[in-house]
Design a protein around this motif. Structure first.
Motif, PDB file in Angstrom:
ATOM      1  N   VAL A 196      13.621 -66.954  62.455  1.00  0.00           N
ATOM      2  CA  VAL A 196      12.298 -66.718  61.854  1.00  0.00           C
ATOM      3  C   VAL A 196      11.662 -68.053  61.474  1.00  0.00           C
ATOM      4  O   VAL A 196      10.490 -68.316  61.778  1.00  0.00           O
ATOM      5  N   THR A 216      11.588 -54.621  64.802  1.00  0.00           N
ATOM      6  CA  THR A 216      11.348 -54.197  63.422  1.00  0.00           C
ATOM      7  C   THR A 216      12.218 -54.984  62.461  1.00  0.00           C
ATOM      8  O   THR A 216      11.752 -55.453  61.409  1.00  0.00           O
ATOM      9  N   LEU A 219      10.911 -58.635  62.115  1.00  0.00           N
ATOM     10  CA  LEU A 219       9.714 -58.722  61.278  1.00  0.00           C
ATOM     11  C   LEU A 219      10.034 -58.420  59.813  1.00  0.00           C
ATOM     12  O   LEU A 219       9.440 -59.022  58.906  1.00  0.00           O
ATOM     13  N   GLU A 220      10.972 -57.508  59.585  1.00  0.00           N
ATOM     14  CA  GLU A 220      11.381 -57.227  58.200  1.00  0.00           C
ATOM     15  C   GLU A 220      12.092 -58.423  57.580  1.00  0.00           C
ATOM     16  O   GLU A 220      11.918 -58.705  56.382  1.00  0.00           O
ATOM     17  N   ALA A 222      11.433 -61.530  58.357  1.00  0.00           N
ATOM     18  CA  ALA A 222      10.344 -62.462  58.054  1.00  0.00           C
ATOM     19  C   ALA A 222       9.639 -62.070  56.763  1.00  0.00           C
ATOM     20  O   ALA A 222       9.335 -62.924  55.917  1.00  0.00           O
ATOM     21  N   HIS A 228       6.095 -63.282  56.902  1.00  0.00           N
ATOM     22  CA  HIS A 228       5.617 -62.281  57.852  1.00  0.00           C
ATOM     23  C   HIS A 228       4.320 -62.700  58.528  1.00  0.00           C
ATOM     24  O   HIS A 228       4.204 -62.685  59.773  1.00  0.00           O
ATOM     25  N   VAL A 231       4.808 -65.689  60.876  1.00  0.00           N
ATOM     26  CA  VAL A 231       5.477 -65.314  62.121  1.00  0.00           C
ATOM     27  C   VAL A 231       4.493 -64.631  63.068  1.00  0.00           C
ATOM     28  O   VAL A 231       4.456 -64.923  64.270  1.00  0.00           O
ATOM     29  N   LEU A 232       3.680 -63.725  62.541  1.00  0.00           N
ATOM     30  CA  LEU A 232       2.680 -63.064  63.377  1.00  0.00           C
ATOM     31  C   LEU A 232       1.704 -64.082  63.960  1.00  0.00           C
ATOM     32  O   LEU A 232       1.301 -63.974  65.136  1.00  0.00           O
ATOM     33  N   LEU A 252       5.318 -54.578  68.241  1.00  0.00           N
ATOM     34  CA  LEU A 252       4.475 -55.767  68.365  1.00  0.00           C
ATOM     35  C   LEU A 252       3.052 -55.375  68.748  1.00  0.00           C
ATOM     36  O   LEU A 252       2.075 -55.945  68.244  1.00  0.00           O
ATOM     37  N   ALA A 255       1.214 -54.254  65.865  1.00  0.00           N
ATOM     38  CA  ALA A 255       0.819 -55.365  64.991  1.00  0.00           C
ATOM     39  C   ALA A 255      -0.303 -56.198  65.599  1.00  0.00           C
ATOM     40  O   ALA A 255      -0.722 -57.199  65.015  1.00  0.00           O
TER      41      ALA A 255
END
Length: 379
Positions: A196, A216, A219-220, A222, A228, A231-232, A252, A255
């Motif tokens: 991450v 999932t 991302l959790e 992160a 979060h 990272v996105l 993804l 998101a």
């Protein structure tokens, strides 16, 4: 393979030389890593999840026994590995013959070629298999049948098929979910947390995912570390997310991130897609000072040799290579490679020194222009 900063060229050069790729898979991780490294990539292994051993899975055993309490009318096989694992676990519990007989007396549906192959290998025949490998087509086929009072076993893989089961129950069916290969957090969360951080710092060029639960979990992780949004942001531009298929990539897509996947959901196809996509994003071919140069990811390729650079070094060289001969000031380079940090121009000088060392005999490509900055040699 030499480490960043080592002026010895690495060999051989492959289509992914210069790229660092994060691998989040638990199952078949070694195979994926081998496919990537054979093409020249550096790989960061960080399993986002682990698979619970089948023989110890109480939920799977209970579901198997429930399947045997009364005749089954339909059995849904969603994955080849999941079906084989279920049959193998049942054998280990002494219930293999009974489960095979129950499935033989039912209508078997399989999602795609892998599930179909596993069903046939277990001595059964499928009545229907959609060509698209989409679970929704299985549901459409089932909903066209009279379902009131029917018993349907649904072999799951990793995630519950909640909506699938609910739609069948609304039509009056009894649904028995069979949770094969349930996911759990990794025993050591350190590698995925580091991945991450590397994603945020743009130290990886791509992330590979082979299951939606892994996305999932990534991302959790992160979010738990307060990263979060960062990272996105990284995955929306500099870091390419590559999934084995559209079902895997759904978290993804939800998101709003750009995702690529192969036409066929196979590891080899995933690597081919990655190999075709990454160079199109960041490969630069130049002829500088009589030398043919290729900037690819974090490596400089010179006459068949390749020199791995640090992420900062690669960023600086890429900035200088945009217009060979043009002088970039320390302030400009600082803004390119250290945007948003509190680094000063001394960091640029130190990084340029390390970049020259990394380039070994080609370090003279980066020239100092006194009191002005740096440029890439043109002669």
């Amino acid at each position: 393979m030499s480490t960043s900063g080592n002026p010895t060229p690495t060999a051989p050069t492959g289509p992914l030389t210069g790229y660092t790729v994060g691998v989040t898979a638990a199952r078949r991780r070694d195979e994926l890593v081998a496919l990537l490294t054979r093409r020249g990539a550096r790989v960061v292994e960080a399993p986002a999840l682990r698979i619970l051993p089948l023989e110890d899975d109480i939920a799977l055993r209970r579901a198997t026994e429930l399947c045997l309490t009364a005749p089954l009318d339909y059995v849904v096989a969603t994955t080849g590995v999941g079906w084989r694992g279920w049959m193998s676990a049942a054998d280990g519990w002494g219930r293999g013959a009974a489960l095979s007989a129950a499935c033989r007396n039912a209508v078997v549906l399989s999602r795609g070629p892998k599930a179909t192959g596993a069903v046939r290998a277990s001595g059964l025949d499928e009545a229907y298999s959609p060509g698209s490998e989409v679970t929704g087509e299985l549901l459409t086929w089932l909903l066209a049948q009279p379902l009131a009072g029917r018993r349907i076993a649904v072999q799951e893989h990793g995630l519950p098929l909640t909506a699938f089961g609910a739609a069948l129950r609304e039509r009056g069916a009894e649904v028995v979910p069979v949770p094969v290969y349930r996911w759990a957090p990794p025993e050591d969360p350190g590698p995925v947390r580091r991945l991450v951080e590397q994603t945020v710092r743009r130290e990886v060029h791509a992330l590979t995912f082979t299951s939606a639960p892994a996305i999932t979990a990534f991302l959790e992780t992160a979010a738990a570390d307060g990263l979060h949004e960062l990272v996105l942001e990284a995955m929306s531009g500099d870091v390419l997310p590559v999934c084995v298929g559209p079902v895997c990539g759904r978290p993804l897509l939800d998101a709003g991130l750009p995702v690529v996947w192969p036409e066929r959901g196979r590891l080899g196809a995933l690597v081919r897609t990655l190999t075709e996509t990454l160079p199109r994003r960041s490969r630069q071919e130049l002829r500088v000072a009589g030398r043919a140069l290729v900037l690819q990811g974090s490596a400089l390729l010179v006459d068949g040799e390749n020199y791995w650079l640090s992420p900062k070094g690669a960023t600086l060289l890429r900035a200088l290579a945009e217009r060979p001969g043009r002088v970039l000031s320390r302030a400009e380079l600082l803004g390119r490679a250290w945007a948003g940090s509190d680094a000063d121009e001394h960091a640029v000088e130190a990084a340029i020194g390390r970049l020259r060392a990394s380039l070994g005999p080609h370090g003279d490509l980066v020239r100092t222009v006194p009191k002005r900055g740096y440029r890439l040699a043109t002669a």
